[in-house]
Design an enzyme around this catalytic site. Sequence first.
Site, PDB file in Angstrom:
ATOM      1  N   THR A 113       0.726  -1.201  -0.348  1.00 18.81           N
ATOM      2  CA  THR A 113       0.076  -0.226   0.041  1.00 18.81           C
ATOM      3  C   THR A 113       0.945   1.474   0.223  1.00 18.81           C
ATOM      4  OG1 THR A 113      -1.888   0.763   0.576  1.00 18.81           O
ATOM      5  CG2 THR A 113      -0.550   0.355   2.559  1.00 18.81           C
ATOM      6  N   LYS A 126      -8.196   2.207   4.249  1.00 20.38           N
ATOM      7  CA  LYS A 126      -7.137   1.768   5.372  1.00 20.38           C
ATOM      8  C   LYS A 126      -6.864   3.430   5.643  1.00 20.38           C
ATOM      9  CE  LYS A 126      -4.510  -0.562   1.714  1.00 20.38           C
ATOM     10  NZ  LYS A 126      -3.736  -1.533   0.629  1.00 20.38           N
ATOM     11  N   GLY A 158      -3.756   6.302   8.798  1.00 17.45           N
ATOM     12  CA  GLY A 158      -3.358   6.147   7.744  1.00 17.45           C
ATOM     13  C   GLY A 158      -2.425   3.934   8.329  1.00 17.45           C
ATOM     14  N   SER A 214       5.105   1.034   0.290  1.00 19.16           N
ATOM     15  CA  SER A 214       6.113   0.710  -0.900  1.00 19.16           C
ATOM     16  C   SER A 214       5.809   1.795  -1.566  1.00 19.16           C
ATOM     17  CB  SER A 214       5.056  -1.053  -1.856  1.00 19.16           C
ATOM     18  OG  SER A 214       4.050  -0.531  -2.232  1.00 19.16           O
ATOM     19  N   ALA A 227       0.716   5.468  -7.736  1.00 17.26           N
ATOM     20  CA  ALA A 227      -0.282   5.157  -8.670  1.00 17.26           C
ATOM     21  C   ALA A 227       0.310   4.446  -9.626  1.00 17.26           C
ATOM     22  CB  ALA A 227      -1.985   5.273  -8.195  1.00 17.26           C
ATOM     23  N   CYS A 245       4.160   2.361  -8.701  1.00 12.85           N
ATOM     24  CA  CYS A 245       4.473   1.396  -7.291  1.00 12.85           C
ATOM     25  C   CYS A 245       3.507   0.380  -7.747  1.00 12.85           C
ATOM     26  CB  CYS A 245       4.255   2.303  -6.105  1.00 12.85           C
ATOM     27  SG  CYS A 245       4.449   0.428  -4.615  1.00 12.85           S
ATOM     28  N   THR A 299       0.057   0.091  -5.363  1.00 11.36           N
ATOM     29  CA  THR A 299      -0.793   0.815  -5.206  1.00 11.36           C
ATOM     30  C   THR A 299      -1.489   1.140  -6.785  1.00 11.36           C
ATOM     31  OG1 THR A 299       1.143   2.181  -4.251  1.00 11.36           O
ATOM     32  CG2 THR A 299      -0.504   3.660  -4.443  1.00 11.36           C
TER      33      THR A 299
END
Length: 178
Positions: A8, A40, A52, A131, A163, A166, A169
């Site tokens: 995440t 999250k 978070g 990550s 996003a 990664c 993500t």
Amino acid sequence: MSGAVRATTVVCVRHRGQVAIAADGQVSIGQTIVKANARKVQKLYHDRVLSGFAGTAADAFTLNERFAGKLEEYRGNLSRAAVELAKEWRSDRVLRRLEALLAVADRERSFIVSGTGDVIEPDDGLIGIGSGGPFALAAARALVGHSDLDAKAIVTEAMRVAAGICVYTNDHVTVETL
């Protein structure tokens, strides 16, 4: 802090009197995506604290619940709750094995809490964990310094950047603000 958390992305921004925290919704097991819209981030302690989490799902949920309990115990005192959670996390035989990081914030302060006992308050009020955390953090720093966006818009855009880079993500982003 502990090793790389490959699960995440969470980003927290304190900017212009507002604090916002965002996370993606992807849950992965190894190289397989098993859920796309997990939540999250959340508000805790009478909607006065944001939290978070990144890491192994069960571990992250466990730590977030423990943190919520510490907030209740210390009547919403973010600093004290974060320190006490870190102490417990580091010293408890079972908790010590949990692989997760927390980003927590209230209107005044923001912290990263880790299982190695770290409670870190960033100098610039910006946090990136998980990550994709470094990518989101870099994007947030650039946006804070070079745009007129508010904190919510910055975390949203920073998550879009992460996003796009990664593989752990995605772009199903949840945002909470104070």
